[in-house]
Enzyme design. Structure first.
Site, short mmCIF file in Angstrom:
data_model
loop_
_atom_site.label_atom_id
_atom_site.label_comp_id
_atom_site.label_asym_id
_atom_site.label_seq_id
_atom_site.Cartn_x
_atom_site.Cartn_y
_atom_site.Cartn_z
N ASP A 15 -0.02 -1.35 0.22
CA ASP A 15 -0.08 -0.12 0.09
C ASP A 15 0.85 0.97 0.20
O ASP A 15 0.48 2.00 -0.73
CB ASP A 15 -1.13 0.17 1.12
CG ASP A 15 -1.58 -1.38 1.33
OD1 ASP A 15 -3.14 -1.40 0.97
OD2 ASP A 15 -1.09 -2.34 2.17
N GLU A 260 1.05 -6.59 -5.87
CA GLU A 260 1.72 -6.13 -6.70
C GLU A 260 2.42 -4.68 -7.64
O GLU A 260 2.99 -4.77 -8.62
CB GLU A 260 0.37 -5.30 -7.65
CG GLU A 260 -0.14 -3.82 -6.24
CD GLU A 260 -1.82 -3.65 -6.88
OE1 GLU A 260 -3.15 -3.86 -6.36
OE2 GLU A 260 -1.90 -2.71 -7.83
O1 TRH Z 1 4.39 -5.99 0.14
P1 TRH Z 1 3.51 -6.57 -0.39
O2 TRH Z 1 3.15 -7.50 -0.47
O3 TRH Z 1 2.29 -5.98 -0.07
C1 TRH Z 1 1.32 -6.50 -0.94
C2 TRH Z 1 0.80 -5.75 -1.95
O4 TRH Z 1 -0.12 -4.40 -1.95
C3 TRH Z 1 -0.85 -6.61 -2.37
O5 TRH Z 1 -1.41 -6.19 -3.38
C4 TRH Z 1 -1.88 -6.37 -1.03
O6 TRH Z 1 -2.77 -6.91 -1.58
C5 TRH Z 1 -0.96 -6.68 -0.28
O7 TRH Z 1 0.08 -6.48 0.52
C6 TRH Z 1 -2.10 -6.52 1.16
O8 TRH Z 1 3.96 -6.38 -1.63
P2 TRH Z 1 4.30 -5.49 -3.44
O9 TRH Z 1 3.25 -4.91 -3.62
O10 TRH Z 1 5.39 -5.68 -4.02
O11 TRH Z 1 5.05 -4.02 -2.58
C7 TRH Z 1 6.52 -4.33 -2.13
C8 TRH Z 1 6.75 -3.10 -1.54
O12 TRH Z 1 7.47 -3.03 -0.38
C9 TRH Z 1 7.34 -2.47 -3.02
O13 TRH Z 1 6.76 -1.10 -3.64
C10 TRH Z 1 8.70 -2.66 -3.08
C11 TRH Z 1 9.36 -2.36 -1.57
N1 TRH Z 1 9.99 -2.72 -1.01
C12 TRH Z 1 11.39 -1.66 -0.42
O14 TRH Z 1 11.19 -0.83 -0.86
N2 TRH Z 1 12.33 -2.18 -0.29
C13 TRH Z 1 12.60 -3.99 0.12
O15 TRH Z 1 13.93 -4.03 0.99
C14 TRH Z 1 11.34 -4.48 -0.58
C15 TRH Z 1 11.70 -6.59 -0.50
C16 TRH Z 1 10.69 -4.28 -1.08
#
Ligand code: TRH
Length: 356
Positions: A15, A260
């Site tokens: 989010d 996503e």
């Molecule tokens: O964290 P997520 O699993 O978020 C999810 C999705 O939004 C999903 O659609 C929703 O239904 C659920 O939550 C509740 O995965 P996502 O969307 O890939 O987001 C991860 C974010 O974290 C992305 O912007 C990249 C960031 N990130 C970092 O900034 N640093 C890191 O070291 C890592 C591993 C990720």
């Protein structure tokens, strides 16, 4: 225009990740004035760290409470209010909007989907008893829907392989030259231990980059690494900023991603990937994954199609690894195709046109 983005962090980073990327795109690429109101500022700040201070200074990252204690309300409502993933607006903020002279447009920014039904619902009005206009906005792959969030500015994610972000220097210094790299960012419940064990039997070497917290997911498996011949090397990386994580994806040969935001980044990195889609109780995620694979594999031959479907549903690497070279070529083609369909500026630009 002035934009207020409301972000409620449920349990993951997605989010905040989407809100931050959208805010940056609106601000840096389109000169919009943006505030994010978030119920978990530390998480948002973590993702936003490492960004050029000049860019960061233009976007206000605020606690939700600040949305109704700010003098701007009710006199000056923003032009657009984004409810990220249908999060509810605070009552007191909404009360301010009721008495504002110029009403904003409220956008319910939905989850990304490749399912065809979103084409029918994208942009539809969602009439409210309070009378402030509200619309559904669906991010997606087709021309008729809300598009994808592209890179806000050419920053770290565009650095070349030799320009290693400082937070990753230690890990990068021990990577083995010429050895394939796999990054892992998945949900608990994935058969990760078995997957890696199978990978270690392939006779090829791999450096495995475990994102923050994933070594724990592996439990006893990570403790056994000495019994895995030199084929696999497991390396933990710290939680890095969003741009740095994007860079990691672009520097690996295969990525396991999950929600996503990382799902779209993996595609824009132009590399083969496994999308560990967020598992939903009603199994709605299965239809979502199938809809994406229909698009993603439209031009793939039967062998690659079967290999990719197997990989995306956690079949063991030995069952599909022989297709990895073909898949790498396909991933680059898919990336160019995506960039072509998003050459209108993608989600941020479509949003601007929608409210404009
Ligand atoms: O964290 P997520 O699993 O978020 C999810 C999705 O939004 C999903 O659609 C929703 O239904 C659920 O939550 C509740 O995965 P996502 O969307 O890939 O987001 C991860 C974010 O974290 C992305 O912007 C990249 C960031 N990130 C970092 O900034 N640093 C890191 O070291 C890592 C591993 C990720």
């Amino acid at each position: 225009m002035r934009w207020d983005i409301f972000c409620q962090i449920v349990d993951n980073y997605g989010d905040a990740g989407i809100c931050w990327r959208l805010a940056r795109s609106l601000s840096s690429l389109h000169g919009q004035e943006v505030r994010i109101f978030c119920d978990d500022l530390p998480t948002l700040n973590l993702l936003a760290s490492g960004v050029d201070p000049e860019i960061k200074a233009k976007i206000a990252l605020l606690p939700v409470e600040a949305s109704y204690s700010n003098a701007r309300h009710p006199v000056q409502a923003p032009d657009v209010v984004i409810e990220a993933f249908a999060c509810a607006l605070p009552e007191r903020y909404l009360a301010g909007l009721f008495i504002a002279t110029k009403k904003p447009i409220i956008i319910n920014l939905e989850y990304l989907s490749a399912e065809p039904w979103i084409m029918e619902f994208h942009g539809k009005a969602s009439p409210q008893s309070h009378g402030i206009p509200k619309y559904f906005f669906f991010p997606g792959f087709q021309d008729e829907v809300g598009g994808l969030l592209l890179d806000p500015v050419p920053q770290i994610s565009h650095l070349t392989a030799t320009q290693i972000p400082p937070a990753l220097k230690d890990v990068w210094s021990v990577l083995r030259p010429g050895v394939k790299r796999i990054s892992i960012f998945c949900y608990p419940g994935a058969p990760l231990g078995k997957w890696l064990e199978d990978l270690s039997t392939l006779g090829e070497e791999f450096d495995i980059l475990l994102t923050y917290g994933h070594a724990e997911l592996l439990g006893s498996f990570s403790g056994q690494q000495t019994s895995l011949p030199n084929h696999l090397r497991l390396l933990s990386i710290p939680f890095v900023s969003q741009d740095e994580y994007d860079w990691v994806l672009s520097q690996c040969d295969f990525n396991i991603v999950r929600g996503e935001d990382s799902f779209v980044r993996a595609q824009l990195a132009g590399k083969p990937f496994l999308w560990h889609i967020y598992p939903q109780e009603d199994r709605a995620h299965e239809a979502k994954l199938a809809a994406f694979l229909d698009l993603y594999l439209e031009t793939a031959n039967q062998e690659l199609r079967l290999a990719t479907i197997a990989a995306m549903t956690w079949a063991m690497p030995s069952q599909w690894v022989s297709s990895l070279d073909d898949w790498s070529t396909h991933a680059l083609t898919w990336r160019s195709q995506l960039l072509k369909t998003q050459r209108d500026g993608g989600l941020a630009a479509r949003l601007l046109r929608f409210v404009g």
